[in-house]
Design a protein around this motif. Structure first.
Motif, PDB file in Angstrom:
ATOM      1  N   SER A  25      34.889  83.229   2.778  1.00  0.00           N
ATOM      2  CA  SER A  25      35.697  84.416   2.444  1.00  0.00           C
ATOM      3  C   SER A  25      37.173  84.057   2.288  1.00  0.00           C
ATOM      4  O   SER A  25      37.869  84.613   1.434  1.00  0.00           O
ATOM      5  CB  SER A  25      35.528  85.484   3.520  1.00  0.00           C
ATOM      6  OG  SER A  25      34.181  85.920   3.544  1.00  0.00           O
ATOM      7  N   THR A  43      31.378  88.177   7.198  1.00  0.00           N
ATOM      8  CA  THR A  43      31.027  89.042   6.071  1.00  0.00           C
ATOM      9  C   THR A  43      29.673  89.699   6.334  1.00  0.00           C
ATOM     10  O   THR A  43      28.757  89.062   6.847  1.00  0.00           O
ATOM     11  CB  THR A  43      30.961  88.205   4.776  1.00  0.00           C
ATOM     12  OG1 THR A  43      32.214  87.549   4.604  1.00  0.00           O
ATOM     13  CG2 THR A  43      30.660  89.061   3.565  1.00  0.00           C
ATOM     14  N   ASP A  66      30.743  86.649  -2.789  1.00  0.00           N
ATOM     15  CA  ASP A  66      30.807  86.082  -1.439  1.00  0.00           C
ATOM     16  C   ASP A  66      29.813  86.845  -0.577  1.00  0.00           C
ATOM     17  O   ASP A  66      29.798  88.070  -0.588  1.00  0.00           O
ATOM     18  CB  ASP A  66      32.248  86.287  -0.926  1.00  0.00           C
ATOM     19  CG  ASP A  66      32.435  85.862   0.520  1.00  0.00           C
ATOM     20  OD1 ASP A  66      31.726  84.947   0.973  1.00  0.00           O
ATOM     21  OD2 ASP A  66      33.315  86.454   1.186  1.00  0.00           O
ATOM     22  N   THR A  67      28.994  86.110   0.156  1.00  0.00           N
ATOM     23  CA  THR A  67      28.058  86.808   1.038  1.00  0.00           C
ATOM     24  C   THR A  67      28.089  86.217   2.444  1.00  0.00           C
ATOM     25  O   THR A  67      28.765  85.227   2.695  1.00  0.00           O
ATOM     26  CB  THR A  67      26.615  86.794   0.490  1.00  0.00           C
ATOM     27  OG1 THR A  67      25.818  87.706   1.264  1.00  0.00           O
ATOM     28  CG2 THR A  67      25.974  85.425   0.571  1.00  0.00           C
TER      29      THR A  67
HETATM   30 MG    MG Z   1      32.623  85.597   4.932  1.00  0.00          MG
END
Ligand code: MG
Ligand code: GTP
Length: 173
Positions: A25, A43, A66-67
């Protein structure tokens, strides 16, 4: 930047994968907004940001996804990967286990992506060189054997972050 109605436009989806807390992230926020946080929350689900670059006079939009690295927070995997043209596969140079898990992430990417994907192996947290747990040579060797680009980055001090994303974007383009 705003879109130019004269020129052609390209939109590429790029995904970031890797274990929890490797800095996915923060790599994205550093690249897209030049921001870094020491206190990022893990996240949950999926987020994305768009960054526009100009390559050969053409506007190229990278939509970067982004995961969560944590399994229990991850969104449906195949939906996450669908339509992606590029991937950053990230580990933390100060945490060996995150490097040892890279083959698993590559397997998942291979299973769920539907096209040829431009890939870069990213060893993040280069600023923690003094407590490094994975050598540069090991990173390079793995990248070579899997046919990926390779770069060590620091989302904290910005080193090589733009380079890593731009390598993938240029390769797709
Ligand atoms: Mg993250
Ligand atoms: P998940 O969302 O759980 O998958 O984690 P993540 O991979 O997105 O990691 P995140 O970006 O949230 O960063 C985790 C922690 O590492 C945070 O405390 C960040 O401040 C820190 N961090 C991220 N990048 C760097 C870096 O380059 N150097 C250092 N020293 N710390 C970093």
């Amino acid at each position: 930047s705003s879109s130019d109605d004269e020129g052609e436009e390209y939109l590429f989806k790029i995904v970031i994968i890797g274990d929890s807390a490797v800095g996915k992230s923060n790599l994205l926020s550093r690249y897209a907004r030049n921001e870094f946080s020491l206190h990022t929350k893990a996240t949950i689900g999926v987020e994305f940001q768009t960054k526009t670059r100009e390559i050969d006079g053409k506007e190229v939009k990278a939509q970067i996804w982004d995961t969560a690295g944590q399994e229990r927070f991850r969104a449906v995997t195949s939906a996450y990967y669908r339509g992606s043209f590029g991937a950053l596969v990230v580990y933390d140079i100060s945490r060996r286990s995150t490097f040892d898990n890279i083959p698993r992430w590559l397997d998942e990417l291979k299973t769920h992506s539907d096209t040829a994907v431009a890939k870069i192996l990213v060893g993040n947290k280069l600023d923690l060189d003094n407590i490094r747990d994975v050598t540069v040579e090991e990173g390079k060797k793995l990248a070579e054997s899997e046919g990926l680009f390779f770069m060590e980055t620091s989302a904290l001090d910005s080193r090589n972050v733009e380079k890593a994303f731009d390598l993938v974007i240029h390769d797709i383009y």
